[in-house]
Design an enzyme around this catalytic site. Structure first.
Site, PDB file in Angstrom:
ATOM      1  N   ARG A   1      64.627  17.140  23.263  1.00 52.82           N
ATOM      2  CA  ARG A   1      63.817  16.155  23.999  1.00 52.82           C
ATOM      3  C   ARG A   1      63.828  14.841  23.198  1.00 52.82           C
ATOM      4  O   ARG A   1      63.532  14.848  22.004  1.00 52.82           O
ATOM      5  CB  ARG A   1      62.381  16.673  24.204  1.00 52.82           C
ATOM      6  CG  ARG A   1      62.362  17.964  25.042  1.00 52.82           C
ATOM      7  CD  ARG A   1      60.996  18.268  25.595  1.00 52.82           C
ATOM      8  NE  ARG A   1      60.584  17.305  26.596  1.00 52.82           N
ATOM      9  CZ  ARG A   1      59.329  17.204  27.033  1.00 52.82           C
ATOM     10  NH1 ARG A   1      58.382  17.973  26.539  1.00 52.82           N
ATOM     11  NH2 ARG A   1      59.015  16.330  27.957  1.00 52.82           N
TER      12      ARG A   1
ATOM     13  N   ARG B   1      55.319  22.315  24.733  1.00 53.42           N
ATOM     14  CA  ARG B   1      55.493  20.879  24.974  1.00 53.42           C
ATOM     15  C   ARG B   1      54.324  20.172  24.303  1.00 53.42           C
ATOM     16  O   ARG B   1      53.400  20.790  23.812  1.00 53.42           O
ATOM     17  CB  ARG B   1      55.628  20.528  26.468  1.00 53.42           C
ATOM     18  CG  ARG B   1      54.972  21.368  27.488  1.00 53.42           C
ATOM     19  CD  ARG B   1      53.465  21.325  27.495  1.00 53.42           C
ATOM     20  NE  ARG B   1      52.952  19.969  27.482  1.00 53.42           N
ATOM     21  CZ  ARG B   1      51.751  19.637  27.075  1.00 53.42           C
ATOM     22  NH1 ARG B   1      50.908  20.546  26.603  1.00 53.42           N
ATOM     23  NH2 ARG B   1      51.350  18.392  27.083  1.00 53.42           N
TER      24      ARG B   1
ATOM     25  N   ALA C   1      53.907  16.397  21.887  1.00 58.81           N
ATOM     26  CA  ALA C   1      54.659  15.905  20.727  1.00 58.81           C
ATOM     27  C   ALA C   1      54.427  16.697  19.425  1.00 58.81           C
ATOM     28  O   ALA C   1      55.402  17.161  18.805  1.00 58.81           O
ATOM     29  CB  ALA C   1      54.364  14.422  20.527  1.00 58.81           C
TER      30      ALA C   1
ATOM     31  N   LYS D   1      52.895  10.232  28.394  1.00 57.11           N
ATOM     32  CA  LYS D   1      53.248  10.797  29.708  1.00 57.11           C
ATOM     33  C   LYS D   1      53.232   9.746  30.818  1.00 57.11           C
ATOM     34  O   LYS D   1      52.343   8.898  30.861  1.00 57.11           O
ATOM     35  CB  LYS D   1      52.254  11.920  30.012  1.00 57.11           C
ATOM     36  CG  LYS D   1      52.439  12.655  31.310  1.00 57.11           C
ATOM     37  CD  LYS D   1      53.827  13.172  31.530  1.00 57.11           C
ATOM     38  CE  LYS D   1      54.338  14.044  30.400  1.00 57.11           C
ATOM     39  NZ  LYS D   1      55.816  14.237  30.453  1.00 57.11           N
TER      40      LYS D   1
ATOM     41  N   ASP E   1      53.460  10.116  22.447  1.00 54.67           N
ATOM     42  CA  ASP E   1      54.718  10.749  22.030  1.00 54.67           C
ATOM     43  C   ASP E   1      55.442   9.938  20.979  1.00 54.67           C
ATOM     44  O   ASP E   1      56.207  10.467  20.178  1.00 54.67           O
ATOM     45  CB  ASP E   1      55.624  10.977  23.245  1.00 54.67           C
ATOM     46  CG  ASP E   1      55.069  12.112  24.063  1.00 54.67           C
ATOM     47  OD1 ASP E   1      54.135  11.868  24.861  1.00 54.67           O
ATOM     48  OD2 ASP E   1      55.503  13.252  23.863  1.00 54.67           O
TER      49      ASP E   1
HETATM   50  O1  MRU Z   1      56.273  16.212  28.582  1.00 55.64           O
HETATM   51  P1  MRU Z   1      55.169  16.670  27.678  1.00 55.64           P
HETATM   52  O2  MRU Z   1      54.236  17.635  28.339  1.00 55.64           O
HETATM   53  O3  MRU Z   1      55.699  17.171  26.360  1.00 55.64           O
HETATM   54  O4  MRU Z   1      54.343  15.355  27.388  1.00 55.64           O
HETATM   55  C1  MRU Z   1      53.188  15.436  26.600  1.00 55.64           C
HETATM   56  C2  MRU Z   1      52.473  14.145  26.460  1.00 55.64           C
HETATM   57  O5  MRU Z   1      52.860  13.124  26.977  1.00 55.64           O
HETATM   58  C3  MRU Z   1      51.287  14.150  25.542  1.00 55.64           C
HETATM   59  O6  MRU Z   1      50.312  13.260  25.982  1.00 55.64           O
HETATM   60  C4  MRU Z   1      51.735  13.749  24.134  1.00 55.64           C
HETATM   61  O7  MRU Z   1      52.825  14.530  23.726  1.00 55.64           O
HETATM   62  C5  MRU Z   1      50.657  13.882  23.142  1.00 55.64           C
HETATM   63  S1  MRU Z   1      50.250  15.552  22.827  1.00 55.64           S
HETATM   64  C6  MRU Z   1      49.096  15.637  21.598  1.00 55.64           C
END
Ligand code: MRU
Length: 351
Positions: free
Chosen positions: A88, A45, A47, A247, A236
């Site tokens: 996703r 997980r 981005a 998030k 993201d």
């Molecule tokens: O649901 P997730 O764990 O994939 O969400 C991740 C986030 O929100 C991160 O902050 C975002 O992807 C940036 S990762 C460098």
């Protein structure tokens, strides 16, 4: 160094992020469908990691193909990309990576099937290496914005585990620590999936960076006590006007930062900037299973039948964002101008 995901002769190997921090186990995907499944179930997980995983999944699907002709191979590519794109919806890096693999295919169309397959594998590996280099460059830019000592708060996990390596927000913190800054990280636990307490704390402890985990509802009080000099989070998807999807809970942190006069930074690669998306209201927000909220470690925490919402992301309006740190430099308001300028420049990142 943490190997979040890796291309191997056996398949694509992932550290299983659903098992951390108590078990360090790995999953090897041998098909593109398996890669799509590990993205969907959040074994991988974050981005940028999702983007690289999708590229490797596509490369794997191409490698496994029995197609004899380019037209047949293209049909398979389209099906794989379609399936990958349904995993996703919020992280734009997923769609960026799919498009990059499709464009690469188009440029290779005149070549023999075997060569196309090999070049797509090389492209996915290149995306992995480029992501690490981008994070290191982001770190160099962002480190200058970090306080020379004191608390820095982060939300979710935007670290090595969320990328091919080093991290975006945690990359900035790592680079600041490497430059001699005495930073103490406050990691929001990040309900419901606990990326902060399980993943951010795990990787910072591995690096020996002082870390305190707080539950999400403590962030405001900790800020008010003067313990936080800066906030840095990942993203993201960043809209053209600088609105930031990240998030769930990031918006709350940003508003509290403003109230307490604390700079709020977002660290993300250019592949997270979606100039086709004018503002945050157009960003699709993933809704996840209610069980993530209703249960903790398999134990039910709510009465039977109660209604539950579980949006995985929220949007922080650009007015709360002090600056956006990218591998190509730092963008400040007005973001329409600064982001489109950075997105339009050639990458100067060395791999
Ligand atoms: O649901 P997730 O764990 O994939 O969400 C991740 C986030 O929100 C991160 O902050 C975002 O992807 C940036 S990762 C460098």
């Amino acid at each position: 160094m943490i190997q979040t995901l890796e291309w191997t002769e056996q398949g694509v190997r992932f550290i299983d992020q659903t098992k951390l921090p108590t078990e360090e186990t790995y999953v090897v995907c041998k098909t593109d469908e398996q890669v799509a499944e590990v993205i969907r179930t959040m074994v991988v997980r974050g981005a940028p990691a999702i983007g690289v995983a999708a590229a490797m999944g596509i490369a794997l699907g191409m490698k496994n193909s029995h197609a004899q002709r380019v037209g047949e191979l293209k049909q398979e590519l389209d099906l794989i990309c379609d399936n990958m794109g349904k995993t996703r919806p919020t992280a734009v890096n997923l769609f960026w990576a799919i498009r990059r693999m499709q464009e690469k295919f188009e440029r290779l169309r005149v070549r023999p099937v075997a060569q196309i397959k090999q070049e797509l594998i090389e492209e996915a590996k290149r995306m992995h290496a480029e992501d690490i280099a981008a994070n290191q460059a982001m770190g160099r830019h962002g480190a200058t914005l970090m306080p020379s000592e004191g608390g820095v708060l982060t939300h979710c996990n935007a670290g090595a585990l969320a990328t091919a390596g080093y991290g975006t927000a945690l990359g900035v913190i790592r680079a600041a620590v490497e430059a001699g800054k005495k930073i103490h990280v406050y990691a929001d636990e990040t309900r419901p999936f606990l990326q902060g307490s399980r993943l951010t704390a795990w990787e910072l402890m591995k690096d020996g960076i002082p870390t305190t985990v707080i539950s999400d509802n403590m962030a405001g009080a900790i800020m008010k006590q003067g313990k936080i000099g800066a906030i840095v989070v990942g993203a993201d998807r960043i809209a053209a006007n600088g609105d930031v999807a990240n998030k769930i809970g990031t918006y709350t942190v940003a508003v509290l930062a403003k109230e307490n006069g604390i700079p709020f930074y977002v660290a993300a690669p250019i592949s997270t900037v979606d100039l086709a998306c004018p503002d945050g209201s157009k960003i699709p927000i993933e809704q996840r299973n209610a069980r993530e909220v209703s249960h903790i470690a398999g134990k039910q925490m709510v009465p039977d039948g109660v209604s539950i919402e579980n949006p995985a992301f929220d949007v922080t309006p650009a007015k709360y964002v002090t600056a956006i740190i990218t591998e190509r430099g730092i963008a400040r308001a007005p973001f329409e101008e600064s982001l489109s300028k950075l997105a339009g420049t050639e990458s100067k990142v060395q791999v």
